[in-house]
Design a protein around this motif. Structure first.
Motif, PDB file in Angstrom:
ATOM      1  N   TYR A  90     -17.666   3.797  -5.302  1.00  0.00           N
ATOM      2  CA  TYR A  90     -16.794   3.303  -6.362  1.00  0.00           C
ATOM      3  C   TYR A  90     -16.879   4.236  -7.558  1.00  0.00           C
ATOM      4  O   TYR A  90     -17.774   5.072  -7.672  1.00  0.00           O
ATOM      5  N   THR A 103     -12.290   1.542  -5.941  1.00  0.00           N
ATOM      6  CA  THR A 103     -13.032   1.577  -4.691  1.00  0.00           C
ATOM      7  C   THR A 103     -12.030   1.654  -3.547  1.00  0.00           C
ATOM      8  O   THR A 103     -10.819   1.506  -3.763  1.00  0.00           O
ATOM      9  N   GLY A 105     -12.050  -0.410  -0.759  1.00  0.00           N
ATOM     10  CA  GLY A 105     -11.697  -1.777  -0.401  1.00  0.00           C
ATOM     11  C   GLY A 105     -12.437  -2.313   0.810  1.00  0.00           C
ATOM     12  O   GLY A 105     -12.346  -3.493   1.114  1.00  0.00           O
ATOM     13  N   ASN A 109     -13.885  -5.889  -2.606  1.00  0.00           N
ATOM     14  CA  ASN A 109     -12.495  -6.341  -2.497  1.00  0.00           C
ATOM     15  C   ASN A 109     -12.441  -7.764  -3.066  1.00  0.00           C
ATOM     16  O   ASN A 109     -13.427  -8.245  -3.616  1.00  0.00           O
ATOM     17  N   HIS A 124      -8.038  -1.063  -5.298  1.00  0.00           N
ATOM     18  CA  HIS A 124      -8.497  -0.489  -4.035  1.00  0.00           C
ATOM     19  C   HIS A 124      -7.324  -0.285  -3.087  1.00  0.00           C
ATOM     20  O   HIS A 124      -6.229  -0.808  -3.285  1.00  0.00           O
TER      21      HIS A 124
END
Length: 182
Positions: A90, A103, A105, A109, A124
């Motif tokens: 991330y 990020t 995912g 998430n 994401h």
């Protein structure tokens, strides 16, 4: 500040080139890549013009413009050929006084949220499905996929400027917008 976000190139030289052209046309300050850059993955069909070596050359040419996070298809070998960091799970930006959590995912998430304050933003890729939503406690965005879109099948990317995220198709047409100013 103007930023371009994209995810899930999956080794498509055709769509990587389109993204590079769009990034230049948008005249943004950074290209933020949300993972799955080179490999198509075992669950996906080969994208158009699958040529990871061409994608490597193109992205390395933009290395000073890119901020990237690791997707579930990235491996250490990808970092060995890419000249910019790509193995972080991330990254965090601060925009409009809000934390922007970037990020891929697959780890963080909406079902497995990172630590965020009310009004922060989660962005994401991974699902290949566009989202631009104000969830009340947080904002959630997904630029979709540049090369292998799912859902409505529209290839897309996202632009941030002046507190607004705008998702566009690869012809530059606006698909949706979301302001993070309340």
């Amino acid at each position: 500040m103007k930023l371009v976000f994209a995810s899930d190139i999956h080794g498509s030289a055709y769509y990587a080139q389109k993204l590079a052209e769009l990034y230049e046309k948008e005249n943004a300050e950074k290209l933020i890549l949300l993972g799955d850059l080179l490999y198509h993955g075992p669950r996906n069909d080969l994208p158009r013009d699958y040529a990871p070596k061409k994608v490597i050359a193109l992205l390395n040419g933009l290395k000073n413009e890119i901020l990237a996070v690791r997707g579930n298809c990235e491996a250490e070998v990808d970092q060995m050929v890419l000249e910019f960091p790509v193995m972080a799970d991330y990254a965090v930006l601060w925009l409009e006084g809000r934390m922007i959590f970037l990020t891929h995912g697959h780890l963080f998430n909406e079902e497995h949220m990172p630590c965020m304050h009310k009004g922060d933003v989660l962005i994401h890729g991974h699902t290949h499905v566009r989202v631009a939503a104000d969830r009340g406690d947080y904002f959630f965005l997904n630029p979709g996929s540049v090369s292998i879109p799912k859902g409505d099948g529209v290839h897309s990317y996202m632009v941030y400027e002046d507190g607004v995220f705008t998702t566009k198709d690869l012809d530059g047409n606006v698909l949706e917008t979301l302001s993070i100013r309340r």
